[in-house]
Enzyme design. Structure first.
Site, PDB file in Angstrom:
ATOM      1  N   TYR A  13      -1.995  -1.108  10.502  1.00 35.87           N
ATOM      2  CA  TYR A  13      -2.044  -1.426   9.065  1.00 35.87           C
ATOM      3  C   TYR A  13      -0.795  -0.890   8.362  1.00 35.87           C
ATOM      4  O   TYR A  13      -0.149  -1.600   7.564  1.00 35.87           O
ATOM      5  CB  TYR A  13      -3.312  -0.803   8.483  1.00 35.87           C
ATOM      6  CG  TYR A  13      -3.457  -0.967   6.987  1.00 35.87           C
ATOM      7  CD1 TYR A  13      -3.870  -2.182   6.444  1.00 35.87           C
ATOM      8  CD2 TYR A  13      -3.178   0.089   6.114  1.00 35.87           C
ATOM      9  CE1 TYR A  13      -4.004  -2.330   5.065  1.00 35.87           C
ATOM     10  CE2 TYR A  13      -3.311  -0.053   4.748  1.00 35.87           C
ATOM     11  CZ  TYR A  13      -3.729  -1.264   4.229  1.00 35.87           C
ATOM     12  OH  TYR A  13      -3.856  -1.408   2.872  1.00 35.87           O
TER      13      TYR A  13
ATOM     14  N   SER B  92       0.865  -1.190   0.000  1.00 37.70           N
ATOM     15  CA  SER B  92       0.000   0.000   0.000  1.00 37.70           C
ATOM     16  C   SER B  92       0.894   1.231   0.000  1.00 37.70           C
ATOM     17  O   SER B  92       2.082   1.135   0.328  1.00 37.70           O
ATOM     18  CB  SER B  92      -0.869   0.002   1.263  1.00 37.70           C
ATOM     19  OG  SER B  92      -1.636   1.187   1.334  1.00 37.70           O
TER      20      SER B  92
HETATM   21  P1  NAP Z   1     -11.427  -6.407   0.531  1.00 35.77           P
HETATM   22  O1  NAP Z   1     -12.294  -5.883  -0.554  1.00 35.77           O
HETATM   23  O2  NAP Z   1     -11.864  -6.267   1.948  1.00 35.77           O
HETATM   24  O3  NAP Z   1     -11.090  -7.943   0.242  1.00 35.77           O
HETATM   25  C1  NAP Z   1     -10.229  -8.638   1.124  1.00 35.77           C
HETATM   26  C2  NAP Z   1     -10.070 -10.062   0.640  1.00 35.77           C
HETATM   27  O4  NAP Z   1      -9.131 -10.724   1.511  1.00 35.77           O
HETATM   28  C3  NAP Z   1     -11.359 -10.857   0.690  1.00 35.77           C
HETATM   29  O5  NAP Z   1     -11.359 -11.793  -0.364  1.00 35.77           O
HETATM   30  C4  NAP Z   1     -11.254 -11.588   2.029  1.00 35.77           C
HETATM   31  O6  NAP Z   1     -12.055 -12.765   2.025  1.00 35.77           O
HETATM   32  C5  NAP Z   1      -9.748 -11.881   2.055  1.00 35.77           C
HETATM   33  N1  NAP Z   1      -9.179 -12.119   3.395  1.00 35.77           N
HETATM   34  C6  NAP Z   1      -9.238 -11.307   4.480  1.00 35.77           C
HETATM   35  N2  NAP Z   1      -8.628 -11.905   5.527  1.00 35.77           N
HETATM   36  C7  NAP Z   1      -8.174 -13.114   5.068  1.00 35.77           C
HETATM   37  C8  NAP Z   1      -7.481 -14.183   5.675  1.00 35.77           C
HETATM   38  N3  NAP Z   1      -7.126 -14.161   6.968  1.00 35.77           N
HETATM   39  N4  NAP Z   1      -7.182 -15.271   4.916  1.00 35.77           N
HETATM   40  C9  NAP Z   1      -7.547 -15.318   3.606  1.00 35.77           C
HETATM   41  N5  NAP Z   1      -8.205 -14.344   2.983  1.00 35.77           N
HETATM   42  C10 NAP Z   1      -8.516 -13.244   3.715  1.00 35.77           C
HETATM   43  O7  NAP Z   1      -9.964  -5.717   0.490  1.00 35.77           O
HETATM   44  P2  NAP Z   1      -9.240  -4.900  -0.676  1.00 35.77           P
HETATM   45  O8  NAP Z   1      -9.594  -3.485  -0.524  1.00 35.77           O
HETATM   46  O9  NAP Z   1      -9.447  -5.572  -1.986  1.00 35.77           O
HETATM   47  O10 NAP Z   1      -7.711  -5.073  -0.230  1.00 35.77           O
HETATM   48  C11 NAP Z   1      -6.931  -6.151  -0.727  1.00 35.77           C
HETATM   49  C12 NAP Z   1      -5.455  -5.855  -0.453  1.00 35.77           C
HETATM   50  O11 NAP Z   1      -5.120  -4.591  -1.026  1.00 35.77           O
HETATM   51  C13 NAP Z   1      -5.111  -5.753   1.028  1.00 35.77           C
HETATM   52  O12 NAP Z   1      -3.844  -6.323   1.250  1.00 35.77           O
HETATM   53  C14 NAP Z   1      -5.058  -4.259   1.275  1.00 35.77           C
HETATM   54  O13 NAP Z   1      -4.189  -3.931   2.309  1.00 35.77           O
HETATM   55  C15 NAP Z   1      -4.522  -3.786  -0.059  1.00 35.77           C
HETATM   56  N6  NAP Z   1      -4.826  -2.379  -0.338  1.00 35.77           N
HETATM   57  C16 NAP Z   1      -6.111  -1.959  -0.558  1.00 35.77           C
HETATM   58  C17 NAP Z   1      -6.358  -0.632  -0.852  1.00 35.77           C
HETATM   59  C18 NAP Z   1      -7.733  -0.115  -1.163  1.00 35.77           C
HETATM   60  O14 NAP Z   1      -7.874   1.104  -1.343  1.00 35.77           O
HETATM   61  N7  NAP Z   1      -8.748  -0.940  -1.250  1.00 35.77           N
HETATM   62  C19 NAP Z   1      -5.298   0.296  -0.877  1.00 35.77           C
HETATM   63  C20 NAP Z   1      -4.002  -0.162  -0.627  1.00 35.77           C
HETATM   64  C21 NAP Z   1      -3.773  -1.500  -0.373  1.00 35.77           C
HETATM   65  P3  NAP Z   1     -12.534 -13.491   3.400  1.00 35.77           P
HETATM   66  O15 NAP Z   1     -12.984 -12.405   4.325  1.00 35.77           O
HETATM   67  O16 NAP Z   1     -13.605 -14.457   2.979  1.00 35.77           O
HETATM   68  O17 NAP Z   1     -11.325 -14.216   3.892  1.00 35.77           O
END
Ligand code: NAP
Length: 261
Positions: free
Chosen positions: A157, A143
């Site tokens: 985080y 991130s």
């Molecule tokens: P999201 O929409 O909340 O999706 C998270 C995914 O991770 C879901 O498929 C969830 O499924 C899975 N997950 C969560 N805990 C888990 C675990 N313990 N084991 C296996 N799977 C798990 O999140 P997102 O926004 O797409 O973010 C994804 C990644 O991008 C993260 O690493 C986040 O830090 C990074 N990121 C996101 C943003 C943003 O703006 N969205 C910005 C920078 C970085 P289950 O709950 O069913 O396990």
């Protein structure tokens, strides 16, 4: 360009929603066999079904990145169903907000265990299959928050996302002799289900703070991951790519306000 992904076995953790789902969809659209990993099997199944209905290849896998046994089972499933492991997208992550004055040790552990230890466990589990093939690609979703910026409520985080990059740099050196590269994408604010809970006002403020005046799409991240995963990126390891619409660039509010209209 980037045709080398066709037929490759790709694991995407956190692929039932958001960025991971976008990565899985884009890789499958280029002919990869994708293992769609999340804790909730129904959600992983639904994401895999969507890929299949679009003509792609995908297998759902219920696994928790905080569990070493689950990560080993995940790797074994990719080997069994898809013939090995070519690419790991270590993407699963959580971002529950808590300011320092309220944050508990348990909340800290949950975030670090999922985002940082989970990255380590996913990578470790995939190494035997990658070493056996004599090549591999690991793409970590970090991130901008942590490595470059700070944001109140997300100190745990931010530490986890900066920690992923420290892990990446040493893993990249250790794994270089095996022809395995380790790189990281660094998203800015991306429109995913994970952000929905923050509300429309917060999302509007977020997009206003980006020079391109929009939140990123999951495809914006997926195509960067695809590049790192390609044969064409063979000589790139231990590196990062910021994908944020210019979010980290303005040095002040004035810099944002004085953009061309
Ligand atoms: P999201 O929409 O909340 O999706 C998270 C995914 O991770 C879901 O498929 C969830 O499924 C899975 N997950 C969560 N805990 C888990 C675990 N313990 N084991 C296996 N799977 C798990 O999140 P997102 O926004 O797409 O973010 C994804 C990644 O991008 C993260 O690493 C986040 O830090 C990074 N990121 C996101 C943003 C943003 O703006 N969205 C910005 C920078 C970085 P289950 O709950 O069913 O396990």
């Amino acid at each position: 360009m980037l045709t080398s992904i066709a037929g490759r076995s790709v694991i995407v953790t956190g692929a039932s929603k958001g960025i991971g789902k976008g990565i899985a969809r884009v890789f499958a659209s280029k002919g990869a066999k994708v293992l769609v990993v999340a804790r909730d099997l129904k959600a992983a199944q639904a994401a895999a079904d969507q890929i299949k209905s679009a003509g792609g290849q995908a297998t759902p896998c219920a696994a928790d990145v905080t569990s070493q046994a689950d990560m080993e089972r995940m790797a074994a499933m990719a080997v069994d169903k898809h013939g090995g492991i070519d690419v790991l997208c270590a993407n699963a992550g959580i971002f529950p907000a808590a300011k320092l004055k309220d944050m508990t040790a348990e909340q800290w552990d949950e975030v670090l265990n999922t985002n940082l230890k989970g990255t380590f466990l996913a990578v470790k589990a995939c190494l035997p299959a990658m070493k056996k093939k004599g090549r591999g690609r690991i793409v970590i979703t970090s991130s901008i928050t942590g490595p470059i910026t700070g944001s109140p409520g997300w100190s745990h985080y931010a530490a986890s996302k900066a920690g992923q990059l420290g892990f990446m740099r040493t893993a990249a050196i250790e794994l270089a002799p095996h022809n395995i590269t380790v790189n990281a994408v660094m998203p800015g604010n991306i429109k995913t289900e994970g952000l929905d809970g923050l509300g429309p006002d917060y999302l509007k403020k977020m997009s206003d703070s980006v020079p391109q005046k929009r939140l990123g799409s999951v495809e914006d991240i997926a195509y960067s991951a695809l590049f790192f995963a390609s044969d064409e990126a063979a000589y790139i390891t231990g590196q990062t790519l910021v994908i944020d619409g210019g979010q980290v660039l303005p040095e002040s509010l004035t810099a944002l306000e004085e953009m061309d209209s």
